[in-house]
Design a protein around this motif. Structure first.
Motif, PDB file in Angstrom:
ATOM      1  N   GLU A   1      40.766 -66.039  64.762  1.00 18.97           N
ATOM      2  CA  GLU A   1      41.265 -65.555  66.044  1.00 18.97           C
ATOM      3  C   GLU A   1      42.350 -64.491  65.892  1.00 18.97           C
ATOM      4  N   SER A   2      43.220 -64.660  64.910  1.00 16.61           N
ATOM      5  CA  SER A   2      44.312 -63.700  64.753  1.00 16.61           C
ATOM      6  C   SER A   2      43.799 -62.328  64.320  1.00 16.61           C
ATOM      7  N   THR A   3      42.805 -62.306  63.431  1.00 15.75           N
ATOM      8  CA  THR A   3      42.249 -61.033  62.966  1.00 15.75           C
ATOM      9  C   THR A   3      41.456 -60.341  64.064  1.00 15.75           C
ATOM     10  N   SER A   4      40.607 -61.090  64.751  1.00 13.69           N
ATOM     11  CA  SER A   4      39.789 -60.477  65.809  1.00 13.69           C
ATOM     12  C   SER A   4      40.667 -59.940  66.931  1.00 13.69           C
ATOM     13  N   SER A   5      41.759 -60.637  67.245  1.00 13.07           N
ATOM     14  CA  SER A   5      42.670 -60.167  68.296  1.00 13.07           C
ATOM     15  C   SER A   5      43.355 -58.870  67.886  1.00 13.07           C
ATOM     16  N   CYS A   6      43.752 -58.763  66.628  1.00 17.84           N
ATOM     17  CA  CYS A   6      44.353 -57.523  66.137  1.00 17.84           C
ATOM     18  C   CYS A   6      43.380 -56.356  66.275  1.00 17.84           C
ATOM     19  N   LEU A   7      42.131 -56.583  65.911  1.00 17.64           N
ATOM     20  CA  LEU A   7      41.125 -55.523  66.009  1.00 17.64           C
ATOM     21  C   LEU A   7      40.876 -55.124  67.454  1.00 17.64           C
ATOM     22  N   GLU A   8      40.900 -56.087  68.361  1.00 18.52           N
ATOM     23  CA  GLU A   8      40.718 -55.780  69.774  1.00 18.52           C
ATOM     24  C   GLU A   8      41.861 -54.906  70.293  1.00 18.52           C
ATOM     25  N   ILE A   9      43.090 -55.212  69.891  1.00 20.90           N
ATOM     26  CA  ILE A   9      44.233 -54.407  70.330  1.00 20.90           C
ATOM     27  C   ILE A   9      44.196 -53.025  69.691  1.00 20.90           C
ATOM     28  N   LEU A  10      43.866 -52.951  68.407  1.00 21.63           N
ATOM     29  CA  LEU A  10      43.764 -51.647  67.743  1.00 21.63           C
ATOM     30  C   LEU A  10      42.744 -50.758  68.447  1.00 21.63           C
ATOM     31  N   SER A  11      41.697 -51.361  68.977  1.00 22.13           N
ATOM     32  CA  SER A  11      40.657 -50.599  69.670  1.00 22.13           C
ATOM     33  C   SER A  11      41.186 -49.871  70.899  1.00 22.13           C
ATOM     34  N   THR A  12      42.301 -50.356  71.447  1.00 19.38           N
ATOM     35  CA  THR A  12      42.844 -49.774  72.682  1.00 19.38           C
ATOM     36  C   THR A  12      43.896 -48.702  72.404  1.00 19.38           C
ATOM     37  N   LEU A  13      44.280 -48.505  71.149  1.00 22.07           N
ATOM     38  CA  LEU A  13      45.397 -47.619  70.827  1.00 22.07           C
ATOM     39  C   LEU A  13      44.923 -46.261  70.328  1.00 22.07           C
ATOM     40  N   ASP A  14      45.709 -45.245  70.629  1.00 22.59           N
ATOM     41  CA  ASP A  14      45.490 -43.916  70.069  1.00 22.59           C
ATOM     42  C   ASP A  14      46.359 -43.808  68.816  1.00 22.59           C
ATOM     43  N   ILE A  15      45.758 -43.985  67.654  1.00 24.30           N
ATOM     44  CA  ILE A  15      46.548 -43.976  66.423  1.00 24.30           C
ATOM     45  C   ILE A  15      46.167 -42.818  65.507  1.00 24.30           C
ATOM     46  N   ASN A  16      45.427 -41.867  66.035  1.00 22.99           N
ATOM     47  CA  ASN A  16      45.038 -40.701  65.242  1.00 22.99           C
ATOM     48  C   ASN A  16      46.287 -39.961  64.745  1.00 22.99           C
ATOM     49  N   LYS A  17      46.360 -39.771  63.434  1.00 22.02           N
ATOM     50  CA  LYS A  17      47.450 -39.070  62.751  1.00 22.02           C
ATOM     51  C   LYS A  17      48.795 -39.794  62.846  1.00 22.02           C
ATOM     52  N   LYS A  18      48.786 -41.058  63.268  1.00 17.54           N
ATOM     53  CA  LYS A  18      50.009 -41.860  63.304  1.00 17.54           C
ATOM     54  C   LYS A  18      50.263 -42.494  61.936  1.00 17.54           C
ATOM     55  N   ARG A  19      51.551 -42.675  61.616  1.00 22.86           N
ATOM     56  CA  ARG A  19      51.929 -43.310  60.344  1.00 22.86           C
ATOM     57  C   ARG A  19      51.949 -44.822  60.554  1.00 22.86           C
ATOM     58  N   ILE A  20      51.168 -45.544  59.740  1.00 23.78           N
ATOM     59  CA  ILE A  20      50.940 -46.973  59.956  1.00 23.78           C
ATOM     60  C   ILE A  20      51.175 -47.735  58.658  1.00 23.78           C
ATOM     61  N   LEU A  21      51.723 -48.954  58.804  1.00 22.85           N
ATOM     62  CA  LEU A  21      51.902 -49.853  57.658  1.00 22.85           C
ATOM     63  C   LEU A  21      51.237 -51.184  57.958  1.00 22.85           C
ATOM     64  N   ASP A  22      50.441 -51.665  57.012  1.00 26.11           N
ATOM     65  CA  ASP A  22      49.797 -52.976  57.103  1.00 26.11           C
ATOM     66  C   ASP A  22      50.473 -53.901  56.095  1.00 26.11           C
ATOM     67  N   ILE A  23      51.235 -54.876  56.599  1.00 19.56           N
ATOM     68  CA  ILE A  23      51.949 -55.827  55.733  1.00 19.56           C
ATOM     69  C   ILE A  23      51.103 -57.079  55.558  1.00 19.56           C
ATOM     70  N   GLY A  24      50.876 -57.490  54.318  1.00 16.58           N
ATOM     71  CA  GLY A  24      50.017 -58.638  54.067  1.00 16.58           C
ATOM     72  C   GLY A  24      48.578 -58.275  54.356  1.00 16.58           C
ATOM     73  N   CYS A  25      48.089 -57.254  53.651  1.00 15.36           N
ATOM     74  CA  CYS A  25      46.806 -56.625  54.004  1.00 15.36           C
ATOM     75  C   CYS A  25      45.597 -57.523  53.787  1.00 15.36           C
ATOM     76  N   GLY A  26      45.707 -58.549  52.915  1.00 17.88           N
ATOM     77  CA  GLY A  26      44.593 -59.483  52.739  1.00 17.88           C
ATOM     78  C   GLY A  26      43.335 -58.810  52.248  1.00 17.88           C
ATOM     79  N   SER A  27      42.291 -58.814  53.069  1.00 17.77           N
ATOM     80  CA  SER A  27      41.027 -58.163  52.715  1.00 17.77           C
ATOM     81  C   SER A  27      41.076 -56.661  52.954  1.00 17.77           C
ATOM     82  N   GLY A  28      42.114 -56.191  53.658  1.00 24.99           N
ATOM     83  CA  GLY A  28      42.212 -54.778  54.021  1.00 24.99           C
ATOM     84  C   GLY A  28      41.545 -54.461  55.339  1.00 24.99           C
TER      85      GLY A  28
END
Length: 279
Positions: A132-159
């Motif tokens: 549930e936590s991973t799928s929810s993150c992906l759902e929220i990412l789908s709504t964001l404009d992150i093109n050319k934004k600087r992003i950090l993934d902490i605890g990347c797991g599978s990536g």
């Protein structure tokens, strides 16, 4: 392959991250994070008898109780399971899943015709999009404009979250305290034909500069421990995507993230995912 394998459910009363780090260091075996009776817990799988690990955990519990001056306890549930090549059995039980605009699949399943393709080779203890936590993150990412934004993934797991952000055009750094997660992430990035700007074995305190978005799908105790560092690596308007939070820990998380406002919230079963914006 041996005829049986051992499965040990570990349920600490507190400081789950200390116990999981100890087990990873002691055994070198992968763990699976789970929720057991509304508590954060994890499972260890091994073909070696895990009774010595229980003894070591009992000593570890006494040690940290003394050092932290807290009454910390830990419950254990050990079972023997018939070995039916359980890693492959686990892997092939994974089916494709739709998460927002993403289609997450193992390599042996065909891509979706209209969704963003993410290939994840399932491995124990690493995200395949079904939690549930991973799928929810992906759902929220789908709504964001992150093109050319600087992003950090902490605890990347599978990536998986890193791959999603990269496929949306983000410039990405990623890290994990588990070296196995780093190698797993690199493998999955390669399969998906994407690459991170920087990837390191470690945590948030090794980052440089501020990020537009920081993603952290971790257990609540780790999020609380890192909360002050989020202030250092974000600026006004930065977004923080937090997940892996049990519902009863939501209030504690928000208390620590003072100066951040809730932009989105998803609750699935007992798991909460928050998108916060820095004032």
């Amino acid at each position: 392959m041996k005829d049986i394998y051992y499965k040990l459910l570990v349920v600490p009363s507190d400081k789950v991250e200390l116990f999981s780090d100890f087990v990873l260091e002691y055994t070198g075996e992968a763990i699976e994070e789970v929720c057991h009776n509304h508590k954060e817990a994890f499972i260890v799988y091994s073909e070696d008898n895990l009774k010595p690990l229980i003894h070591a955990l009992e000593q570890f519990t006494q040690c940290i109780s003394t050092r932290l001056e807290q009454n910390i306890t830990c419950d254990y549930f050990l079972s023997e399971e018939k070995n039916e090549d359980w890693i492959n059995k686990y892997r092939h039980s994974i089916t494709p899943i739709v998460c927002g605009s993403f289609f997450v699949r193992p390599s042996w399943c065909p891509p979706h015709s209209s969704l963003i393709d993410i290939i994840i080779e399932p491995a124990l203890a690493f995200g395949s999009g079904h939690h549930e936590s991973t799928s929810s993150c992906l759902e929220i990412l789908s709504t964001l404009d992150i093109n050319k934004k600087r992003i950090l993934d902490i605890g990347c797991g599978s990536g998986i979250l890193s791959i999603a952000a990269l496929k949306l055009g983000g410039f990405l750094d990623m890290c994990d305290t588990d070296s196995l997660a780093i190698s797993e992430s690199l493998k999955n990035l390669h399969i998906n034909n994407v690459s991170a700007n920087n990837i390191w074995h470690g945590s948030l305190n090794q980052a440089e500069g501020c990020y537009h978005i920081i993603m952290a799908n971790l257990i609540s105790a780790v999020l609380l421990a890192l909360s002050k560092q989020f202030m250092v690596y974000t600026s006004s308007g930065s977004l923080v995507l937090l997940s892996g939070i049990l519902l009863n820990a939501k209030a504690s998380i928000l208390e620590q993230f003072v100066g951040f406002n809730i932009q989105q919230e998803i609750i699935k079963n007992e798991w909460v995912t928050l998108l916060l914006c820095k004032e």
